[in-house]
Scaffold this motif. Structure first.
Motif, mmCIF file in Angstrom:
data_model
loop_
_atom_site.group_PDB
_atom_site.id
_atom_site.type_symbol
_atom_site.label_atom_id
_atom_site.label_comp_id
_atom_site.label_asym_id
_atom_site.label_seq_id
_atom_site.Cartn_x
_atom_site.Cartn_y
_atom_site.Cartn_z
ATOM 1 N N GLN A 85 14.280 13.040 -8.328
ATOM 2 C CA GLN A 85 15.064 12.694 -7.143
ATOM 3 C C GLN A 85 14.341 12.999 -5.836
ATOM 4 O OE1 GLN A 85 18.125 11.164 -6.479
ATOM 5 N NE2 GLN A 85 17.828 10.451 -8.580
ATOM 6 N N ARG A 86 13.090 13.408 -5.923
ATOM 7 C CA ARG A 86 12.367 13.691 -4.681
ATOM 8 C C ARG A 86 10.927 13.235 -4.786
ATOM 9 N NH1 ARG A 86 10.353 19.301 -5.030
ATOM 10 N NH2 ARG A 86 10.309 19.808 -7.243
ATOM 11 N N LEU A 129 4.660 1.894 8.057
ATOM 12 C CA LEU A 129 5.028 1.975 6.649
ATOM 13 C C LEU A 129 6.159 2.969 6.404
ATOM 14 C CD1 LEU A 129 1.406 1.876 5.254
ATOM 15 C CD2 LEU A 129 3.149 0.127 4.847
ATOM 16 N N SER A 130 6.322 3.930 7.303
ATOM 17 C CA SER A 130 7.390 4.922 7.140
ATOM 18 C C SER A 130 8.762 4.273 7.184
ATOM 19 C CB SER A 130 7.274 5.987 8.236
ATOM 20 O OG SER A 130 8.322 6.924 8.144
ATOM 21 N N GLY A 131 8.972 3.404 8.156
ATOM 22 C CA GLY A 131 10.246 2.714 8.255
ATOM 23 C C GLY A 131 10.497 1.797 7.070
ATOM 24 N N LEU A 132 9.430 1.149 6.596
ATOM 25 C CA LEU A 132 9.574 0.280 5.425
ATOM 26 C C LEU A 132 9.920 1.081 4.179
ATOM 27 C CD1 LEU A 132 6.698 -2.353 5.805
ATOM 28 C CD2 LEU A 132 9.063 -2.453 6.624
ATOM 29 N N LEU A 133 9.392 2.299 4.093
ATOM 30 C CA LEU A 133 9.704 3.131 2.935
ATOM 31 C C LEU A 133 11.184 3.473 2.901
ATOM 32 C CD1 LEU A 133 8.307 4.649 0.519
ATOM 33 C CD2 LEU A 133 8.514 6.699 1.942
ATOM 34 N N ASN A 193 10.466 14.038 1.185
ATOM 35 C CA ASN A 193 9.993 15.179 1.965
ATOM 36 C C ASN A 193 8.715 14.842 2.735
ATOM 37 O OD1 ASN A 193 12.062 16.824 0.901
ATOM 38 N ND2 ASN A 193 10.825 17.317 -0.898
ATOM 39 N N LYS A 194 8.549 15.497 3.854
ATOM 40 C CA LYS A 194 7.316 15.378 4.637
ATOM 41 C C LYS A 194 6.729 16.786 4.749
ATOM 42 C CE LYS A 194 8.980 11.317 7.109
ATOM 43 N NZ LYS A 194 9.253 10.684 8.429
ATOM 44 N N ASP A 195 6.298 17.276 3.576
ATOM 45 C CA ASP A 195 5.920 18.679 3.440
ATOM 46 C C ASP A 195 4.456 18.878 3.089
ATOM 47 O OD1 ASP A 195 6.228 17.474 0.985
ATOM 48 O OD2 ASP A 195 7.113 19.199 -0.008
ATOM 49 N N ILE A 196 3.639 17.832 3.218
ATOM 50 C CA ILE A 196 2.281 17.902 2.662
ATOM 51 C C ILE A 196 1.207 17.560 3.687
ATOM 52 C CG2 ILE A 196 2.926 17.504 0.263
ATOM 53 C CD1 ILE A 196 2.268 14.522 0.720
ATOM 54 N N PRO A 227 12.088 22.050 -3.913
ATOM 55 C CA PRO A 227 12.721 20.720 -3.946
ATOM 56 C C PRO A 227 13.040 20.158 -2.571
ATOM 57 C CG PRO A 227 13.712 22.146 -5.590
ATOM 58 C CD PRO A 227 12.821 23.029 -4.745
ATOM 59 N N SER A 228 13.234 21.028 -1.590
ATOM 60 C CA SER A 228 13.572 20.571 -0.240
ATOM 61 C C SER A 228 12.358 20.514 0.673
ATOM 62 C CB SER A 228 14.643 21.487 0.371
ATOM 63 O OG SER A 228 15.823 21.440 -0.405
ATOM 64 N N GLY A 229 11.190 20.743 0.119
ATOM 65 C CA GLY A 229 9.965 20.672 0.907
ATOM 66 C C GLY A 229 9.234 21.997 0.952
ATOM 67 N N GLY A 230 7.910 21.937 0.908
ATOM 68 C CA GLY A 230 7.093 23.134 0.951
ATOM 69 C C GLY A 230 6.844 23.719 -0.420
#
Length: 398
Positions: A285-286, A301-305, A320-323, A352-355
């Motif tokens: 789910q993530r 591409l972010s908006g398309l995703l 997530n935008k954790d990387i 699971p929520s990032g990081g």
């Protein structure tokens, strides 16, 4: 309820994988051919009835098997993996865009080298997954391509060093799905690195199921889906399927590609890049992404995703935008250094929520298919496939 269903499905999936793995290790479609050979367009063979071309787990069971001995580039084992995806591309009538290459029109060949003074290094990523700064400070940290006439001053300098050691010849795999619309001259690149770390000194195989058998398998599973989209007149732009070589030695194959344009898919024709690496592990789910350009702005591409995810019958709960600290550790960096819009799709860190940290099997001989099956029943790869199928069609037709 969902947790219980996930556990049950995972156990069933693990049992099915264990039963089917031996059959998948039989001769793979086209594996009897060399990378220079012509393909039988039907890919007839003992696996014809078994292989579902749009099922990433079927591709993964072959690419991450002991039979391929870790897909180290350069090696005959990597060449088997390259032949496998090349034959799949031929089956669906994708075009080899590089005629005249010594390994055929679907290849982009290069000489790979290293410096003798660095030959004792294991591999550029290192074992310290908690230190992203240890990778990518210099793009050619360990391995590099050898071309004295390269447009890259750094590459020319390395090729001229007196202690250069030639590792051998290897090649990227390129397959172009021609668009049918007014913008077919523009190209969206969909990519994943095909190589991994080979065999440990004790004989254990680095199967690299997640890194990056997962991304390579998803890319393979997209071939029939996007070929059908073209047949339905749903691809305005062209799509380049790009399996890179020698990523593990320092993004070598992707760097060679951007430094050596191929007619029709030079940087001026490329209008977006989607790179997938390690997309199989954790729950289904993530997913995690990097969607910024080299100038720090957000890629289109972010908006398309977001649109692509919303169109799924069961959208990912968390993107997530954790990387961002890993931006230099993936082949997309070679493209956004040239100003391209790049989306990097990754399976995410441990939180699971990032990081958090990378999974404990990263760059270990324990990175096997069974770990993917036990965590999510193998469903995650199909979900990533569906997400990227939506995304690439949106990018091709925007």
């Amino acid at each position: 309820m969902r947790q219980h269903a996930v556990v049950l499905t995972s156990l069933i999936g693990l049992a099915l994988w264990a039963c089917s793995d031996a059959s998948n290790l039989r001769e793979a479609p086209g594996a009897e051919e060399t990378s220079t050979g012509e393909s039988n367009s039907s890919l007839a063979g003992p696996n014809e009835a078994i292989l579902a071309d749009d099922d990433p787990m079927e591709h993964l069971n072959y690419l991450a098997s002991d039979a391929l001995r870790g897909r180290n580039a350069p090696s005959a084992d990597f060449d088997k993996a390259a032949t496998y995806v090349t034959n799949l591309a031929k089956k669906y009538n994708l075009v080899g865009p590089n005629p005249g290459d010594s390994n055929g029109a679907y290849a982009q060949s290069f000489q790979q080298g290293s410096l003798a003074s660095q030959s004792a290094k294991e591999h550029v990523h290192g074992d310290d997954a908690q230190d992203p700064a240890s990778y990518g400070v210099s793009l050619f940290e360990h391995g590099f391509y050898i071309d004295p006439k390269s447009p890259s001053a750094e590459a020319r300098s390395l090729a001229a060093q007196p202690d250069v050691v030639l590792a051998g010849n290897t090649h990227n795999v390129l397959a172009k799905l021609e668009g049918t619309g007014a913008k077919k001259a523009e190209v969206i690149v969909a990519m994943a690195h095909l190589d991994h770390l080979g065999v440990a000194s004790g004989g254990a195989v680095y199967n690299g199921a997640d890194d990056n058998g997962s991304g390579s398998a998803v890319l393979a599973s997209l071939v029939p889906l996007l070929a059908q989209a073209k047949a339905n007149g749903q691809l305005n732009r062209s799509i380049l399927f790009f399996w890179t070589a020698a990523e593990e030695d320092g993004l070598v194959g992707s760097k060679y590609f951007v430094d050596h344009p191929i007619s029709g898919i030079g940087l001026s024709q490329i209008v977006g890049v989607v790179n997938m690496d390690m997309v199989g592990r954790w729950d289904d789910q993530r997913i995690s992404i990097i969607d910024t350009k080299s100038n720090g702005s957000t890629s289109y591409l972010s908006g398309l995703l977001t649109q692509a995810n919303n169109a799924l019958s069961d959208p990912f709960d968390r993107i997530n935008k954790d990387i961002n600290s890993y931006a230099r550790r993936q082949d997309g960096a070679s493209f956004y250094d040239k100003g391209e819009d790049v989306l990097f799709v990754f399976e995410g860190l441990s939180n699971p929520s990032g990081g958090g940290s990378l999974n404990a099997d990263y760059h270990r001989t324990t990175d096997d298919v069974s770990k993917i099956v036990s965590e999510n029943g193998g469903r995650k790869l199909s979900r990533v496939r569906d997400l990227l199928n939506n995304l690439l069609k949106l990018a091709a037709n925007r």
